[in-house]
Design a protein around this motif. Structure first.
Motif, short mmCIF file in Angstrom:
data_model
loop_
_atom_site.label_atom_id
_atom_site.label_comp_id
_atom_site.label_asym_id
_atom_site.label_seq_id
_atom_site.Cartn_x
_atom_site.Cartn_y
_atom_site.Cartn_z
N UNK A 73 0.85 -1.19 0.00
CA UNK A 73 0.00 0.00 0.00
C UNK A 73 0.89 1.24 0.00
N UNK A 74 0.55 2.18 -0.87
CA UNK A 74 1.24 3.47 -0.86
C UNK A 74 0.50 4.36 0.13
N UNK A 75 1.22 5.36 0.64
CA UNK A 75 0.55 6.24 1.61
C UNK A 75 -0.69 6.88 0.99
N UNK A 76 -0.58 7.26 -0.28
CA UNK A 76 -1.74 7.93 -0.88
C UNK A 76 -2.92 6.97 -1.10
N UNK A 77 -2.64 5.67 -1.29
CA UNK A 77 -3.73 4.67 -1.37
C UNK A 77 -4.56 4.75 -0.09
N UNK A 78 -3.83 4.77 1.02
CA UNK A 78 -4.48 4.74 2.33
C UNK A 78 -5.21 6.07 2.58
N UNK A 79 -4.56 7.17 2.24
CA UNK A 79 -5.19 8.49 2.45
C UNK A 79 -6.46 8.60 1.61
N UNK A 80 -6.36 8.21 0.35
CA UNK A 80 -7.53 8.32 -0.55
C UNK A 80 -8.67 7.46 -0.03
N UNK A 81 -8.34 6.27 0.47
CA UNK A 81 -9.37 5.36 1.00
C UNK A 81 -10.08 6.00 2.19
N UNK A 82 -9.31 6.59 3.08
CA UNK A 82 -9.90 7.23 4.27
C UNK A 82 -10.77 8.42 3.86
N UNK A 83 -10.24 9.26 2.98
CA UNK A 83 -10.97 10.47 2.56
C UNK A 83 -12.29 10.12 1.89
N UNK A 84 -12.23 9.14 1.01
CA UNK A 84 -13.43 8.76 0.27
C UNK A 84 -14.47 8.17 1.21
N UNK A 85 -14.00 7.28 2.07
CA UNK A 85 -14.91 6.64 3.01
C UNK A 85 -15.58 7.68 3.91
N UNK A 86 -14.76 8.63 4.36
CA UNK A 86 -15.30 9.65 5.26
C UNK A 86 -16.37 10.49 4.56
N UNK A 87 -16.10 10.86 3.31
CA UNK A 87 -17.08 11.69 2.57
C UNK A 87 -18.39 10.93 2.40
N UNK A 88 -18.30 9.62 2.11
CA UNK A 88 -19.53 8.84 1.92
C UNK A 88 -20.23 8.61 3.26
N UNK A 89 -19.45 8.45 4.30
CA UNK A 89 -20.03 8.27 5.63
C UNK A 89 -20.82 9.52 6.03
#
Ligand code: AHG
Ligand code: MN
Ligand code: MN
Length: 337
Positions: A73-89
């Motif tokens: 996992x690249x750091x940006x993979x993880x950041x993008x996953x968190x950001x996207x999930x948070x926006x949908x949440x």
């Protein structure tokens, strides 16, 4: 680019306004899908902001863990996953997310009507070298009753059941391209406004093209039929283009005409790409734009998924080009001939 008057909405219309106008066309639309699409637009802007800082802050490189596919996992993979999930949440319309970066399903609002499948950052190997990357998403309507536990059936629907799909391309400009099953439209992020504005109305895949996109470094792992097709491409003066970011390769081919192939190889017999959040999303967009997507044998959208992170070979692009490739690789057509 096609005539924007097809939509009656001018170039420069903001994404939010476009979504709202489109919703008004459907008598019984409740606005929840519209809200969800706006949330995705917001997530795209947030990820874009992070991607743009790559190289400046300590967000490049490996995160030090592996995802469910065993990939670093690249750091940006993880950041993008968190950001996207948070926006949908925060948006509240989504009951569950299947993400490339999470082995298990992420459960959100039990009253959410929709399931989202996503590849938060596509083309991770290109992050640190300043080459185009993307985000891919698919939206399904849940089948189980609101408020109940999300079921496997909710999460493993064939691509034909998508109610929306799209991608965000972080390229020379940032674009969001999406469909709700009524054509494909592209929006470019206007950085000074921080708004996506309609720039590519009613996108269509050229019926034919000159570009083939495949990682030819894997030649020794291709079967003979595929090698014969690639040889045919060379003999017919096609041009090779391969970025290594599916979204970027797909986007270029949709604008210019071409075929993208990630085949079954001896190393990866099921192919490398994931059915739920790579192949299906782009297959829906391709078909809506007049293109075709198969796994070499059958229409991608009709494959019944059995697992969240299932892989599939992918042949996607201009209709005549996928047809030609199929003449070489599809077992059925060979038996027929
Ligand atoms: P991801 O970064 O989400 O894991 O996806 C990478 C995919 C896809 O974007 C790209 O087309 C393909 O991997 C490239 O694979 P090869 O290096 O095997 O060609
Ligand atoms: Mn990907
Ligand atoms: Mn990814």
């Amino acid at each position: 680019m096609n005539n924007p008057s097809n939509l009656g909405l001018p170039i420069g219309t903001t994404l939010d306004r476009f979504i709202k106008k489109k919703q008004d066309e459907f008598e019984y639309a409740t606005g929840e899908l519209s809200q969800l699409l706006r949330d995705i637009g917001l997530a795209g802007k947030i990820i874009n902001r992070e991607v743009n800082k790559s190289g400046l802050l300590d967000i490049g490189g490996a995160y030090g863990s592996k995802n469910v596919q065993g990939e670093d996992q690249q750091k940006l993979d993880v950041i993008a996953n968190i950001r996207f999930t948070r926006a949908l949440h925060n948006g509240g319309q989504v009951c569950a997310i299947v993400s490339e970066e999470d082995e298990e399903v992420i459960k959100l609002n039990t009253n959410g009507k929709y399931v989202v499948c996503m590849d938060p950052l596509d083309g991770s190997s290109n992050i640190d070298v300043n080459v185009s990357i993307g985000t891919i998403f698919s939206v399904y309507r849940r089948l189980s009753p609101l408020g109940a536990e999300v079921t496997q059936e909710d999460l493993l629907q064939p691509g034909t059941e998508q109610v929306a799909a799209g991608y965000i391309l972080y390229g020379s400009s940032t674009m969001l391209v999406y469909t709700t099953g009524h054509g494909v439209n592209g929006f470019t992020l206007e950085p000074s406004l921080g708004e996506f504005v309609l720039s590519h109305a009613n996108m269509t895949y050229p019926t034919d093209g000159k570009i083939y996109s495949i990682n030819e470094g894997s030649w020794n792992e291709f079967d003979q039929e595929l090698r014969d097709y690639i040889t045919w491409c060379k003999d017919n003066n096609l041009t090779a283009r391969y970025i290594g970011s599916l979204v970027a390769d797909f986007h270029r081919n949709m604008l210019k005409g071409g075929i993208y192939i990630y085949p079954s190889t001896t190393k990866v017999p099921e192919g490398k790409l994931r059915l739920l959040y790579e192949c299906n999303s782009l297959a829906f967009i391709a078909e809506q734009a007049g293109g075709v997507a198969t796994d070499g044998q059958q229409r991608v959208l009709e494959i019944q998924p059995k697992a969240f992170h299932q892989r599939s070979p992918l042949y996607i692009g201009s209709k005549n080009m996928v047809k030609k490739a199929s003449e070489f690789v599809a077992k059925e057509s060979k038996e027929m001939s």
